[in-house]
Motif scaffolding. Structure first.
Motif, mmCIF file in Angstrom:
data_model
loop_
_atom_site.group_PDB
_atom_site.id
_atom_site.type_symbol
_atom_site.label_atom_id
_atom_site.label_comp_id
_atom_site.label_asym_id
_atom_site.label_seq_id
_atom_site.Cartn_x
_atom_site.Cartn_y
_atom_site.Cartn_z
ATOM 1 N N THR A 94 0.834 -1.200 0.000
ATOM 2 C CA THR A 94 0.000 0.000 0.000
ATOM 3 C C THR A 94 0.868 1.249 0.000
ATOM 4 O O THR A 94 1.832 1.347 0.743
ATOM 5 N N VAL A 95 0.495 2.187 -0.870
ATOM 6 C CA VAL A 95 1.181 3.468 -0.990
ATOM 7 C C VAL A 95 0.111 4.556 -0.918
ATOM 8 O O VAL A 95 -0.894 4.474 -1.613
ATOM 9 N N SER A 96 0.312 5.552 -0.059
ATOM 10 C CA SER A 96 -0.618 6.680 0.032
ATOM 11 C C SER A 96 -0.075 7.851 -0.764
ATOM 12 O O SER A 96 1.137 8.000 -0.909
ATOM 13 N N SER A 97 -0.979 8.681 -1.263
ATOM 14 C CA SER A 97 -0.535 9.892 -1.958
ATOM 15 C C SER A 97 -1.502 11.032 -1.677
ATOM 16 O O SER A 97 -2.664 10.816 -1.324
ATOM 17 N N ILE A 98 -0.985 12.234 -1.845
ATOM 18 C CA ILE A 98 -1.774 13.451 -1.706
ATOM 19 C C ILE A 98 -1.725 14.160 -3.057
ATOM 20 O O ILE A 98 -0.706 14.757 -3.397
ATOM 21 N N PRO A 99 -2.798 14.048 -3.855
ATOM 22 C CA PRO A 99 -2.805 14.715 -5.152
ATOM 23 C C PRO A 99 -3.183 16.195 -5.030
ATOM 24 O O PRO A 99 -4.042 16.558 -4.234
ATOM 25 N N ALA A 129 6.735 6.188 -0.269
ATOM 26 C CA ALA A 129 6.552 5.453 -1.525
ATOM 27 C C ALA A 129 7.084 4.032 -1.425
ATOM 28 O O ALA A 129 8.154 3.792 -0.882
ATOM 29 N N GLY A 130 6.337 3.090 -1.944
ATOM 30 C CA GLY A 130 6.789 1.702 -2.013
ATOM 31 C C GLY A 130 6.999 1.051 -0.668
ATOM 32 O O GLY A 130 7.747 0.091 -0.550
ATOM 33 N N GLY A 131 6.348 1.571 0.389
ATOM 34 C CA GLY A 131 6.493 0.979 1.710
ATOM 35 C C GLY A 131 7.778 1.394 2.414
ATOM 36 O O GLY A 131 8.073 0.948 3.496
ATOM 37 N N SER A 132 8.564 2.264 1.812
ATOM 38 C CA SER A 132 9.814 2.703 2.439
ATOM 39 C C SER A 132 9.565 3.969 3.243
ATOM 40 O O SER A 132 8.471 4.511 3.252
ATOM 41 N N ASP A 133 10.593 4.458 3.914
ATOM 42 C CA ASP A 133 10.465 5.674 4.705
ATOM 43 C C ASP A 133 10.689 6.927 3.874
ATOM 44 O O ASP A 133 10.474 8.033 4.341
ATOM 45 N N SER A 134 11.151 6.786 2.640
ATOM 46 C CA SER A 134 11.421 7.956 1.812
ATOM 47 C C SER A 134 10.161 8.427 1.111
ATOM 48 O O SER A 134 9.268 7.646 0.801
ATOM 49 N N SER A 135 10.080 9.738 0.879
ATOM 50 C CA SER A 135 8.935 10.284 0.153
ATOM 51 C C SER A 135 9.314 10.449 -1.314
ATOM 52 O O SER A 135 10.486 10.400 -1.678
ATOM 53 N N ALA A 136 8.303 10.635 -2.142
ATOM 54 C CA ALA A 136 8.540 10.812 -3.575
ATOM 55 C C ALA A 136 7.433 11.684 -4.136
ATOM 56 O O ALA A 136 6.405 11.900 -3.494
ATOM 57 N N GLU A 137 7.649 12.199 -5.322
ATOM 58 C CA GLU A 137 6.654 12.986 -6.025
ATOM 59 C C GLU A 137 6.354 12.320 -7.351
ATOM 60 O O GLU A 137 7.149 11.535 -7.850
ATOM 61 N N GLY A 138 5.238 12.665 -7.910
ATOM 62 C CA GLY A 138 4.860 12.120 -9.207
ATOM 63 C C GLY A 138 3.916 13.056 -9.930
ATOM 64 O O GLY A 138 3.338 13.961 -9.339
ATOM 65 N N PHE A 139 3.761 12.835 -11.200
ATOM 66 C CA PHE A 139 2.900 13.622 -12.071
ATOM 67 C C PHE A 139 1.745 12.739 -12.521
ATOM 68 O O PHE A 139 1.913 11.533 -12.663
ATOM 69 N N TYR A 140 0.576 13.325 -12.717
ATOM 70 C CA TYR A 140 -0.496 12.528 -13.323
ATOM 71 C C TYR A 140 -1.368 13.372 -14.230
ATOM 72 O O TYR A 140 -1.475 14.579 -14.089
ATOM 73 N N LEU A 141 -1.986 12.659 -15.139
ATOM 74 C CA LEU A 141 -2.895 13.218 -16.124
ATOM 75 C C LEU A 141 -4.145 12.356 -16.085
ATOM 76 O O LEU A 141 -4.053 11.129 -16.121
ATOM 77 N N ARG A 142 -5.322 12.978 -15.987
ATOM 78 C CA ARG A 142 -6.561 12.214 -15.824
ATOM 79 C C ARG A 142 -7.680 12.796 -16.683
ATOM 80 O O ARG A 142 -8.436 13.657 -16.234
ATOM 81 N N PRO A 143 -7.807 12.358 -17.949
ATOM 82 C CA PRO A 143 -8.988 12.741 -18.722
ATOM 83 C C PRO A 143 -10.198 11.949 -18.226
ATOM 84 O O PRO A 143 -10.071 10.793 -17.835
ATOM 85 N N HIS A 144 -11.359 12.586 -18.221
ATOM 86 C CA HIS A 144 -12.563 11.921 -17.742
ATOM 87 C C HIS A 144 -13.790 12.445 -18.476
ATOM 88 O O HIS A 144 -13.776 13.518 -19.073
ATOM 89 N N GLY A 145 -14.835 11.645 -18.434
ATOM 90 C CA GLY A 145 -16.101 12.030 -19.039
ATOM 91 C C GLY A 145 -17.232 11.375 -18.281
ATOM 92 O O GLY A 145 -17.051 10.334 -17.647
#
Length: 190
Positions: A94-99, A129-145
């Motif tokens: 399990t990985v949590s994120s804040i978008p 990220a990945g169950g480790s103690d380090s944090s990470a950032e990421g980008f996302y794109l989400r088209p929806h209809g």
């Protein structure tokens, strides 16, 4: 990378405040709950709750700034640091994120059932990220209809989406992953 996310958030907030000042009223907050199923190698399954501070720029168009909380369950490479070239574990982590994202939505009409298309573009902050103690950032794109059910000044939204995400600079997870999803939202115009 955290400085870049903070700077993007600050610019979006000030821009959004100036839009509200130019057009009083038309503020449309939304609460959206989503489930996304992985279709890429990592097979991430995600449950998200998001708040969108939206502004109706016309009867058919809304722009806004969103923030939320997502819980992802990812397949992780069994050989850390290898990425997509490695073999994959059969267990999920399990990985949590804040978008934090910008969003735009356009309704095709203003009838009781109003179909729409939209786009979310933003960053995810992964506290561990990945169950480790380090944090990470990421980008996302989400088209929806989807379709809005108009109930006076309120809307119930049902939508389908395609989310394309990445986690930057992480030893266990490297590269893009894709998901298809469904969402339900409730909003009201003030």
């Amino acid at each position: 990378m955290n400085k870049h996310i903070f700077l993007l958030f600050a610019i979006c907030t000030f821009s959004f405040q100036s839009l509200i000042a130019q057009r009083p009223g038309g503020f449309e907050p939304q609460l959206r709950v989503s489930y996304d199923k992985g279709v890429s190698k990592m097979k991430p399954n995600t449950v998200s709750v998001e708040f969108i501070a939206g502004l109706r720029t016309s009867e058919q168009t809304r722009v806004g700034l969103g923030v939320g909380y997502s819980s992802h369950s990812h397949l992780i490479p069994s050989e850390p640091g290898i990425g997509y070239g490695s073999s994959w574990d059969t267990t999920y982590k399990t990985v949590s994120s804040i978008p934090i994202f910008l969003t735009a939505k356009h309704n095709f009409n203003v009838k009781k059932f109003s179909p729409y298309v939209g786009l979310d573009v933003g960053f995810n902050h992964y506290p561990s990220a990945g169950g480790s103690d380090s944090s990470a950032e990421g980008f996302y794109l989400r088209p929806h209809g989807g379709v809005d059910l108009l109930l006076g000044r309120s809307r119930i939204s049902l939508e389908a989406s395609f989310r394309h995400s990445t986690i930057f600079n992480h030893a266990d997870i490297d590269g893009w992953f894709s998901q298809v999803g469904v969402s339900a939202g409730f909003s009201f115009e003030l």
